[in-house]
Write an enzyme that holds these catalytic residues in place. Structure first.
Site: not given
Ligand SMILES: NC(=O)c1ccc[n+]([C@@H]2O[C@H](COP(=O)([O-])OP(=O)(O)OC[C@H]3O[C@@H](n4cnc5c(N)ncnc54)[C@H](OP(=O)(O)O)[C@@H]3O)[C@@H](O)[C@H]2O)c1
Length: 263
Positions: A140, A153
């Site tokens: 991130s 985080y």
């Molecule tokens: N969105 C943003 O603004 C942003 C910015 C910077 C970085 N990120 C990073 O991008 C990545 C993806 O996040 P996102 O934004 O796409 O959010 P999201 O829609 O909430 O997706 C998170 C994913 O992680 C999976 N997950 C969470 N806990 C898990 C566990 N214990 N075991 C297996 N799978 C797990 C969830 O699937 P299940 O719930 O089905 O397990 C889901 O597929 C993350 O690492 C986040 O920190 C996001």
């Protein structure tokens, strides 16, 4: 078709960036391994993927570290190899330090850091044996600087940089390349599932996330970065300026952060 017949394993593929990555890699001709806890969501993603590649669903909780060897064994048995591991699964946080139970700090480190290094360590020997591979880590912008209400985080994402920058030099001679991916605000479910201090989900779509970059656009940038085998990439809009402030005017950034609404 830049990734035709390459085996790409995406964690966190049931929603958001991981789901968009599944579609993007499918269009590029890759074979996919999709991981997350919600099996039904993974099945829906699998069905929505267009492209000739094969798909394998491996639903599991990435914090179940004892299961990692079994999952990797299943992946190798099915495809014979993993060319690209995309460590994307993650959980965010919405709580002040003093209202955050230590178990929540630990949980965030387990999901965002320990599960990532554990899965990587389990896949790496197979990549070394084949003489190459790629490891992508979705960090991130908050892996480069920190904001209030996201202490654990930010710590988990900063930790990834320390670890994978070190690993990068260790595995370079084996033909393995590491890409650290730093998105800014991306429109996903991330704030809905972010943990509060008591471990409950925040359950709200935050305004800045709602106005963030579409996940499909973010995924396109990630695929391009992996194709170019970049070491680190920042995928963000105007929030990217905080990176430069951190580097060249850190006092200004601190002053800005003090003004962030803490509620
Ligand atoms: N969105 C943003 O603004 C942003 C910015 C910077 C970085 N990120 C990073 O991008 C990545 C993806 O996040 P996102 O934004 O796409 O959010 P999201 O829609 O909430 O997706 C998170 C994913 O992680 C999976 N997950 C969470 N806990 C898990 C566990 N214990 N075991 C297996 N799978 C797990 C969830 O699937 P299940 O719930 O089905 O397990 C889901 O597929 C993350 O690492 C986040 O920190 C996001």
């Amino acid at each position: 078709m830049r990734f035709r017949n390459q085996v790409v394993w995406i964690t966190g593929a049931s929603s958001g960036i991981g789901e968009a990555l599944a579609y993007a890699f499918a269009r590029e001709g890759a074979h996919l391994i999709l991981t997350a806890r919600r099996r039904e969501r993974l099945e829906a993603v699998q069905h929505a993927c267009t492209g000739a590649g094969k798909r394998l669903l491996l639903p599991f909780d990435v914090t179940d570290l004892e299961y990692h060897p079994t999952a990797v064994g299943a992946a190798i048995e099915h495809f014979g190899q993993v060319d690209i591991l995309v460590n994307n699964a993650g959980v965010s946080q919405r709580s002040l330090v003093l209202e955050t139970d230590l178990s929540v700090d630990r949980r965030i480190m387990e999901v965002n850091y320990f599960s990532v290094i554990a899965l990587t360590k389990t896949v790496l020997p197979y990549m070394i044996e084949r003489g190459g591979g790629q490891i992508a880590v979705v960090s991130s912008l908050l892996g480069k600087f920190s904001t209030p209400r996201q202490s654990a985080y930010c710590a988990s994402k900063h930790a990834l940089h320390g670890y994978f920058d070190s690993l990068r030099s260790e595995v370079y001679a084996h033909g393995i390349r590491i890409t650290l991916i730093c998105p800014g605000f991306v429109r996903t479910e991330v704030s809905m599932h972010a943990l509060r201090g008591d471990g409950q989900e925040h359950g709200q779509l935050d305004e800045r996330i709602a106005k963030g970059m579409p996940a499909e656009v973010c995924a396109r940038h990630i695929v391009n970065a992996l194709h170019k085998r970049k070491e680190e990439v920042y995928i963000a809009r105007s929030e990217k300026i905080a990176l430069y402030l951190k580097r060249f005017a850190p006092g200004w950034l601190s002053a800005l952060m003090r003004r962030v609404n803490l509620r």
